[in-house]
Design an enzyme around this catalytic site. Structure first.
Site, PDB file in Angstrom:
ATOM      1  N   ASP A  32      -5.984  -4.947  -5.268  1.00  0.00           N
ATOM      2  CA  ASP A  32      -5.801  -3.560  -4.836  1.00  0.00           C
ATOM      3  C   ASP A  32      -4.452  -3.001  -5.279  1.00  0.00           C
ATOM      4  O   ASP A  32      -4.289  -1.810  -5.519  1.00  0.00           O
ATOM      5  CB  ASP A  32      -5.882  -3.445  -3.298  1.00  0.00           C
ATOM      6  CG  ASP A  32      -6.904  -4.350  -2.664  1.00  0.00           C
ATOM      7  OD1 ASP A  32      -7.209  -5.422  -3.229  1.00  0.00           O
ATOM      8  OD2 ASP A  32      -7.391  -4.010  -1.583  1.00  0.00           O
ATOM      9  N   ASP A  85       0.798  -1.227   0.000  1.00  0.00           N
ATOM     10  CA  ASP A  85       0.000   0.000   0.000  1.00  0.00           C
ATOM     11  C   ASP A  85       0.836   1.285   0.000  1.00  0.00           C
ATOM     12  O   ASP A  85       0.277   2.376   0.172  1.00  0.00           O
ATOM     13  CB  ASP A  85      -0.967   0.015   1.189  1.00  0.00           C
ATOM     14  CG  ASP A  85      -2.186  -0.859   0.922  1.00  0.00           C
ATOM     15  OD1 ASP A  85      -2.559  -0.997  -0.257  1.00  0.00           O
ATOM     16  OD2 ASP A  85      -2.753  -1.394   1.889  1.00  0.00           O
TER      17      ASP A  85
HETATM   18  N1  GLY Z   1      -7.023  -1.931  -0.009  1.00  0.00           N
HETATM   19  C1  GLY Z   1      -7.909  -2.433   0.952  1.00  0.00           C
HETATM   20  C2  GLY Z   1      -9.320  -2.094   0.715  1.00  0.00           C
HETATM   21  O1  GLY Z   1      -9.717  -1.707  -0.362  1.00  0.00           O
HETATM   22  O2  GLY Z   1     -10.079  -2.215   1.654  1.00  0.00           O
END
Ligand code: GLY
Length: 377
Positions: free
Chosen positions: A159, A99
């Site tokens: 993601d 992330d």
């Molecule tokens: N990246 C984690 C979510 O979308 O909750």
């Protein structure tokens, strides 16, 4: 993209009203990095234990977008404060994961693009270096670390497509293709393992970290294995669109369009997006973050395509954005949130509350429509 004057006026007026509210919210929340609200008041994830929370870049991103729109110093100060607070996370290896893009694209890269700040550039390059260090040369960027007994060495998630632009940016900034090749290699694996025949996507894929073979998919934040977690569809839709923008590889554009067409075919009549397109018929949990993110991707696709197809993408985005404004929004200026009906995960205890990245992507989508966006991805 051909937006008519009625829709353009709606976007402009909504953005003006949002900014008027956000000026007050930004003053109240100046010292915070919000994730959600409690009784209409922003919480704060900037404490030592929570500074690594994956959503901590979006408040700064929202502030930079509003600064770009208005030039008001308060927004810039809030964004800079968020970015500095994130240094505690950047210096904590165990708290960094896939992330990094969500944290440092809306903060440091946004700052660097707008102001040329060299400290911001340094932060973003450190984050990009760490992200590329998560690449397993069998073909994927590893998602999470191991914080308990579960082995996550082979886990990759859809993601992560939204984090690849940090690598594209670093390659361009350093004029060094290493980061680019890591991003492309991961995107190719994601195209193969995550995107299903009907255009829907898996959330989590377990990959053999020794040979790169797909072992299985996992339900993740959606209803279950083989279901269709809507935010995951949105990350894929927007993420592959962004990979196309950075590489011009048409297979990414085709992939984004397949996901988009699947997504559009499943938008309910009222324009509100469920948490999972395959959740049981008697469950009606809504996730407006999925709608806002997908809208951003669809508006980009509308710009990349022509004629009828472009109109289909734009109209789907407008339908969802107007539904959010109508049924999932707080115009009360005494409340800190914009979007109200967002959901983090299907199986969580709580559903339909405010989440900061919903607010961020809603504003980004409006600014794409009005032509005011600071492009940070
Ligand atoms: N990246 C984690 C979510 O979308 O909750």
């Amino acid at each position: 993209m051909n937006i008519n004057s009625e829709n353009l006026n709606w976007a402009k007026e909504t953005l003006t009203r949002v900014e008027k509210k956000m000026e007050k919210v930004s003053a109240r929340s100046a010292q915070k990095i919000p994730y959600t609200t409690v009784n209409g008041v922003h919480d704060d994830k900037s404490g030592e234990k929570e500074i690594g929370w994956w959503t901590n870049g979006f408040w700064g991103g929202l502030m930079w977008q509003l600064y770009k729109l208005t030039g008001k110093e308060l927004y810039r100060q809030n964004a800079e404060l968020t970015e500095k607070k994130l240094d505690a996370d950047l210096m904590d290896y165990d708290k960094l994961d896939h992330d990094n893009g969500f944290k440092w694209l809306p903060t440091s890269v946004a700052n660097y693009r707008l102001t040329g700040n060299r400290e911001s550039r340094n932060r973003a390059l450190l984050a990009a270096g760490n992200l590329s260090g998560r690449f397993n040369p069998v073909g994927f960027i590893r998602a999470w670390n191991n914080w308990d007994d579960m082995d996550r060495t082979g886990m990759a998630i859809i993601d992560c497509m939204m984090n690849l632009p940090l690598l594209y940016w670093a390659s361009e900034e350093l004029r060094d293709p290493r980061f680019y090749h890591v991003a492309v290699c991961h995107a190719n694996t994601a195209k193969r393992y995550f995107v299903r025949g009907d255009g829907s996507v898996n959330h989590i894929v377990q990959i053999d970290p020794q040979n790169g073979e797909m072992i299985c998919s996992i339900g993740g934040q959606g209803y279950g294995v083989g279901s269709s977690w809507t935010r995951g569809q949105s990350w894929g839709l927007y993420g592959f669109t962004l990979s196309y923008l950075h590489t011009k590889d048409v297979s990414y554009l085709e992939t984004a369009e397949r996901i988009a067409n699947y997504f559009i075919a499943n938008i309910p009549e009222n324009g509100l997006i469920p948490v999972d397109f395959r959740q049981p018929a008697d469950v009606d949990y809504i996730d407006s973050t999925a709608a806002a993110i997908a809208s951003c991707g669809l508006i980009e696709l509308a710009k990349l395509t022509e004629g009828r197809q472009s109109g289909i993408y734009l109209n789907a985005a407008l339908k969802m954005l107007k539904a959010i404004e109508r049924d999932s929004f707080s115009w009360n200026e005494d409340e800190d949130m914009l979007l109200t009906r967002c959901t983090a995960a299907y199986h969580d205890k709580n559903h339909e509350f405010s989440i900061i990245y919903g607010d961020y992507y809603f504003v980004e989508a409006l600014m794409k429509l009005t032509g005011d966006e600071l492009f940070i991805w």
